[in-house]
Design an enzyme around this catalytic site. Structure first.
Site, PDB file in Angstrom:
ATOM      1  N   CYS A 113       0.811  -1.221   0.000  1.00 45.12           N
ATOM      2  CA  CYS A 113       0.000   0.000   0.000  1.00 45.12           C
ATOM      3  C   CYS A 113       0.845   1.272   0.000  1.00 45.12           C
ATOM      4  O   CYS A 113       0.357   2.336  -0.386  1.00 45.12           O
ATOM      5  CB  CYS A 113      -0.950   0.004   1.192  1.00 45.12           C
ATOM      6  SG  CYS A 113      -2.105  -1.392   1.205  1.00 45.12           S
ATOM      7  N   HIS A 248      -3.510   7.243   1.943  1.00 43.90           N
ATOM      8  CA  HIS A 248      -3.884   5.898   1.519  1.00 43.90           C
ATOM      9  C   HIS A 248      -5.283   5.615   2.040  1.00 43.90           C
ATOM     10  O   HIS A 248      -5.582   5.834   3.214  1.00 43.90           O
ATOM     11  CB  HIS A 248      -2.887   4.888   2.074  1.00 43.90           C
ATOM     12  CG  HIS A 248      -3.325   3.473   1.916  1.00 43.90           C
ATOM     13  ND1 HIS A 248      -3.744   2.959   0.712  1.00 43.90           N
ATOM     14  CD2 HIS A 248      -3.425   2.455   2.811  1.00 43.90           C
ATOM     15  CE1 HIS A 248      -4.087   1.687   0.870  1.00 43.90           C
ATOM     16  NE2 HIS A 248      -3.900   1.366   2.136  1.00 43.90           N
ATOM     17  N   ASN A 278     -10.045  -0.077  -0.548  1.00 43.84           N
ATOM     18  CA  ASN A 278      -8.586  -0.021  -0.450  1.00 43.84           C
ATOM     19  C   ASN A 278      -7.997  -0.620  -1.725  1.00 43.84           C
ATOM     20  O   ASN A 278      -8.104  -1.823  -1.952  1.00 43.84           O
ATOM     21  CB  ASN A 278      -8.137  -0.804   0.788  1.00 43.84           C
ATOM     22  CG  ASN A 278      -6.634  -0.780   0.991  1.00 43.84           C
ATOM     23  OD1 ASN A 278      -5.863  -0.453   0.094  1.00 43.84           O
ATOM     24  ND2 ASN A 278      -6.204  -1.160   2.189  1.00 43.84           N
TER      25      ASN A 278
END
Length: 321
Positions: A113, A248, A278
Site C-alpha cells: 500500500c 492511503h 482499499n
C-alpha cells in the site's frame, strides 16, 4: 534547484462495481457492518480481461493527455504493484511497450500500500540526478486476485484500480511546483501482521491476503503521524499550511485518526474509500486524480501524500502541485 513537478494525472477503474449488499450475499456480513467499521460502500473488481497492466496503461494514457505530452518523451516508468501480471518481466515493461516509450527505463517497485510513495520518491531521486527528464509514476493493483473470498474480515476491504502521474524535472524554488520532501520507512519485524500466505519461492502459489486488522490500525496511526511530522519538518512548513491531504484509502477510521493527529478538519482530507475501497498502491494516485479532476486540488496547492502497507512499509511526500 532541480524540482520534480507533477504535470498531469490519470486514473482507471474496472468496469464492474460490487456493492456491500452483493458481498453480503456471499459472506456473513452486511452493508451496515462494513460501513460502520470501514466507511466502504462499494468497490471495483477486475473482470477476466482486465489486468494490473491494462489498468496501468489506461491511467498512464490519461496522465499523459492531462500533461499534454507524448509517450516517446518519457524517460522513466516506475510502477508500484503487489499484484503484477507475471512474476517477471516487470509490469512496467508491458506499459512501456503499450505506450510506445521505447528504450526508457522501466521497472516495478513493491511496497504494497506504500508502493506509490516509494515509486514517487525513487522517480524524484532519479530525475534530480539527471538520469531522466520525464517520468511516469504508477500505482496499479488487482487485489481481488489475492483475496480469500470466504474471509469477511478482508474480502470486504479491497478493490482494484490504477492511478498515475507524470513528473517533469525543472529548475524551481520552494514556491515552484514540485516534490518538497519525502520520507520512507520499513519495519520487517511486523511482517506477519499483514501478508500474503504464498509466493513462488515458498509455496509456488499466489496465496491469499491475511491481516490482523486491529494491530495494523494501531501501528498505522502512530507510524503515519510520525512520518508526517518528519516531512513537515524537512520542508519547513506547518500542518496548517497544507491545503489537502491525500492519504492511503485504507478505511475511514484511519483517515479520521490521521486528520486528528495533524489537527486538520476532515474537509481537507481527500476521501474516496467509500467508492473505491482499499486499492493498495493505486490508492493515493487514484484519490489524487479524483480530486484534481473534480476541482478540489488546484495548481499551487500544498498537498501531502501518505501511506502505510504490509512489511510494514510507510512513507509520506509533500508536493506543491
Amino acid at each position: 534547484m532541480i524540482r520534480a513537478a507533477i504535470k498531469g494525472s490519470g486514473s482507471a477503474l474496472p468496469r464492474k462495481v460490487v456493492t456491500n449488499e452483493e458481498l453480503a450475499a456471499r459472506v456473513d456480513t452486511s452493508d451496515e457492518w462494513i460501513v460502520e467499521r470501514t466507511g466502504i460502500r462499494q468497490r471495483y473488481i477486475a473482470g477476466a480481461d482486465e489486468f494490473t497492466s491494462t489498468l496501468a496503461m489506461e491511467a498512464s494514457r490519461k496522465a499523459l493527455e492531462a500533461a499534454g505530452i507524448t509517450p516517446e518523451t518519457i524517460d522513466l516508468i516506475v510502477l508500484a504493484t503487489a499484484t503484477p501480471d507475471n512474476t517477471f518481466p516487470a509490469t512496467a515493461t508491458k506499459v512501456q511497450e503499450a505506450l510506445g516509450c521505447n528504450g526508457c527505463i522501466a521497472f516495478d517497485v513493491q511496497a504494497v500500500c506504500s508502493g506509490f510513495l516509494y515509486a514517487l520518491a525513487t522517480a524524484d531521486s532519479l530525475l534530480k540526478t539527471g538520469m531522466a527528464k520525464r517520468a511516469l509514476v504508477i500505482g496499479a493493483e488487482t487485489f481481488s486476485r489475492i483475496l480469500d473470498w470466504e474471509d469477511r474480515t478482508t474480502c470486504v476491504l479491497f478493490g482494484d484500480g490504477a492511478g498515475a502521474v507524470v513528473l517533469e524535472a525543472a529548475e524551481g524554488d520552494t514556491e515552484a511546483p514540485g516534490i518538497l520532501a519525502s520520507r520512507l520507512h520499513a519495519d520487517g519485524a511486523q511482517h506477519d501482521l499483514l501478508y500474503v500466505d504464498g509466493g513462488p519461492s515458498t509455496t509456488q502459489t499466489v496465496g491469499h491476503l491475511r491481516m490482523r486488522g486491529r494491530e495494523v490500525f494501531r501501528h498505522a496511526v502512530v507510524n503515519l503521524a510520525d512520518v508526517l511530522k518528519e516531512v513537515l519538518d524537512d520542508a519547513g512548513v506547518s500542518a496548517s499550511d497544507i491545503d489537502w491531504v491525500v492519504p492511503h484509502q485504507a478505511n475511514a477510521r484511519i483517515l479520521d485518526a490521521t486528520a486528528r493527529k495533524l489537527g486538520l478538519p476532515m474537509e481537507k482530507i481527500v476521501v474516496t474509500v467509500d467508492r473505491h475501497a482499499n486499492t493498495s498502491a493505486a490508492s493515493v494516485p487514484l484519490a489524487f486524480d479524483t480530486a484534481v479532476r473534480d476541482g478540489r486540488i488546484k495548481p499551487g496547492d500544498l498537498v501531502m501524500f501518505e501511506a502505510m502497507g504490509g512489511g510494514f512499509t510507510w512513507g509520506a511526500s509533500l508536493v506543491r502541485y
